[in-house]
Scaffold this active site. Structure first.
Site, PDB file in Angstrom:
ATOM      1  N   GLU A  82       7.344 -15.200  -8.103  1.00  0.00           N
ATOM      2  CA  GLU A  82       7.872 -13.822  -8.079  1.00  0.00           C
ATOM      3  C   GLU A  82       9.357 -13.769  -8.421  1.00  0.00           C
ATOM      4  O   GLU A  82       9.940 -12.691  -8.422  1.00  0.00           O
ATOM      5  CB  GLU A  82       7.712 -13.155  -6.696  1.00  0.00           C
ATOM      6  CG  GLU A  82       6.325 -13.082  -6.139  1.00  0.00           C
ATOM      7  CD  GLU A  82       6.299 -12.407  -4.757  1.00  0.00           C
ATOM      8  OE1 GLU A  82       7.346 -11.952  -4.272  1.00  0.00           O
ATOM      9  OE2 GLU A  82       5.199 -12.314  -4.188  1.00  0.00           O
ATOM     10  N   GLY A  83       9.991 -14.909  -8.608  1.00  0.00           N
ATOM     11  CA  GLY A  83      11.453 -14.929  -8.747  1.00  0.00           C
ATOM     12  C   GLY A  83      12.156 -15.141  -7.423  1.00  0.00           C
ATOM     13  O   GLY A  83      13.391 -15.076  -7.355  1.00  0.00           O
TER      14      GLY A  83
END
Lengths: 351, 351
Positions: A317-318
């Protein structure tokens, strides 16, 4: 479909800006070298942004989302429908990356480059679906060459739009149930390591699932024989739409001198693809963290990047990149905002 | 001078709150364990704060400042006058910790517990000078037992005041030219390691300076024979005023269930002293980073603490702790702000 993507040219690092930043670092009110890795990071930011006073004010997190036909082979602990559900969770603010982007003062955008389910319009979502998920790479190429090019072009287009809105540093993340499998396949192509050292448990496979996943990657590689000197073909054969968009985004950011803070396994696989197109892209990449997924360290080694954090994260997701963002921002702010010995009236040590 | 300081009692960790936090962690929209060390950190914060929903909103950085008579022996690359100059630099905003506190949204307070030079009044400076710097530990004890107690009491008093103003997490830092020498001496007392493995170059000694500093610590230990089971006496003999105040602050924070994010070498030496008074203080300490100063890792081992960051920092001031603060805040925010699978309508994996 824009199928005329070409890798952009990457400007060289600005060594004069780096040198000027080093000169300033030397005069700041602290013992030389005492800020450790943040000192080299600050001067690297100067070289990337081509200014002795780099800025990390305008920050964006871009999450590329796509689905994977290879999930049919049972390579993930979660069903494909979770990809679309998580996109909702990102923009509603309940996902980990949404919490972290808020905390770090970064805007969050999601790019639907290949989610299987239709997604309703949303101001934070770029609707750029190239196709609703890849095909199963065990039965044929994951996508066509034209689709791979289109996904690369989506990444480039979104970075251009975000850059126009103001962008000092880009954080890249991914969402795609099943995407550690294509990422491992690409890692095998571009690092030369065998699948068994690169494939991990992803979101939580058991031993049987892990063995199955290794076999899937081996079969896909045996079927397509992707080559490191043909990155577009490799991406199309065993890659993913969001991975292609990530590679396109990195290249576009580097072309504009925008530093990229990388997340873990998936984003780093995309970096390997990007570096196969343009080796100089590496100079604009900052490794946010080292993932708990064992193959990630091998991928970072291949890129000669040292991660900032090592917290056993394996979410994607970062999230790992967002957690490293305050360190990147701190490096720039310390260089910019600290006083020099002369300004502060502090005695430097006798030389 | 308040010379009646007694170590406070430290409440046990709240295991029911930790369990409730774990239960919530399990339901958040992410694969179990995927947030790595931040998951255990979030539940540890719950146990410290005695709530399943720990908060990291009100944050303060406290820098304890003091001078050291042992600088007469040539143990530092910088002159003593820098301590007072840096206090000015802290409150004027030009020092590294001032930049970092601003970035992290933490208020910054400096405590003059023993700066040699007179300091003008300033709203961010607590004027609590016990004496203008310690005596040279090679010629006698660094301070009297009453002075050590007074400095411990200063730390406790300031934490009480800051707690009354609202304090979810405390970041502790130090300023004191020459203070890696008393810190190394205390580390030798409380870890049992010899000075040669604990003493480092501080702000930048050369080889001859390093050898001299090791000899100074050995001589001080031989002269005073401080003992781990007599922490007040050890602190008075070979410690520092700011180190005593740091120990007092940690104990006072733990007594109020306030988690403490520790900086590097000096703060960790103070933690060894605090743990000698009350071993349970350890449960309220979070190791912000591992310093480049080689002895620091030994000190963290003795406390059984694993640092969050490892960036080769060796500045002090609380800089390493401030850089770790976003991770601590993120741990709490992720636990509090992420949606559960049920709330978000995301499919959990089949169990």
């Amino acid at each position: 479909m824009t199928a005329h993507w070409q890798p952009p040219s990457i400007p060289p690092l600005d060594e004069a800006a780096r040198q000027a930043a080093r000169e300033r670092q030397r005069q700041l009110t602290k013992p030389p070298g005492s800020l450790g890795r943040l000192e080299a990071l600050s001067t690297a930011l100067a070289a990337m942004q081509a200014t002795p006073r780099p800025r990390v004010c305008h920050k964006a997190v871009l999450i590329m989302a796509g689905d994977h036909g290879v999930t049919q082979a049972g390579v993930s602990a979660y069903p494909s429908e979770v990809t679309a559900q998580m996109v909702h969770n990102f923009v509603r603010g309940g996902a980990a990356i949404a919490v972290l982007a808020r905390q770090m003062g970064a805007r969050l955008r999601v790019v639907d480059v290949g989610v299987a389910a239709p997604l309703p319009p949303h101001p934070q979502v770029y609707a750029r679906k190239v196709r609703p998920g890849t095909a199963n790479m065990l039965q044929g190429p994951a996508m066509t060459l034209a689709e791979a090019q289109a996904a690369l072009a989506v990444g480039a287009e979104v970075v251009a739009l975000e850059h126009a809105a103001g962008l000092d540093v880009l954080v890249l993340g991914d969402m795609g149930i099943g995407n550690t499998t294509p990422a491992a396949a690409l890692a095998a192509v571009f690092t030369g390591h065998p699948p068994r050292v690169l494939v991990g448990r992803g979101t939580g496979l058991d031993d049987a699932g892990l063995a199955r996943k290794i076999a899937v990657v081996e079969q896909a590689l045996a079927r397509h024989r992707p080559r490191a000197d043909a990155p577009l073909e490799a991406l199309a054969a065993v890659g993913g739409l969001e991975i292609a968009a990530l590679a396109g985004a990195m290249l576009a950011a580097a072309a504009r001198r925008v530093p990229v803070v990388m997340d873990g396994y998936i984003v780093t696989a995309a970096a390997l693809v990007a570096a196969a197109f343009r080796p100089a892209v590496r100079h604009y990449l900052i490794a946010g963290h080292r993932s708990a997924e064992p193959g990630h360290a091998r991928m970072l080694e291949a890129l000669a990047l040292t991660p900032l954090l090592n917290l056993d994260l394996r979410l994607g997701e970062g999230s790992g990149a967002a957690l490293a963002l305050p360190l990147v921002e701190a490096a720039a702010r310390l260089l910019n905002e600290m006083s020099t010995f002369a300004e502060a009236g502090v005695s430097d040590r006798p030389s």
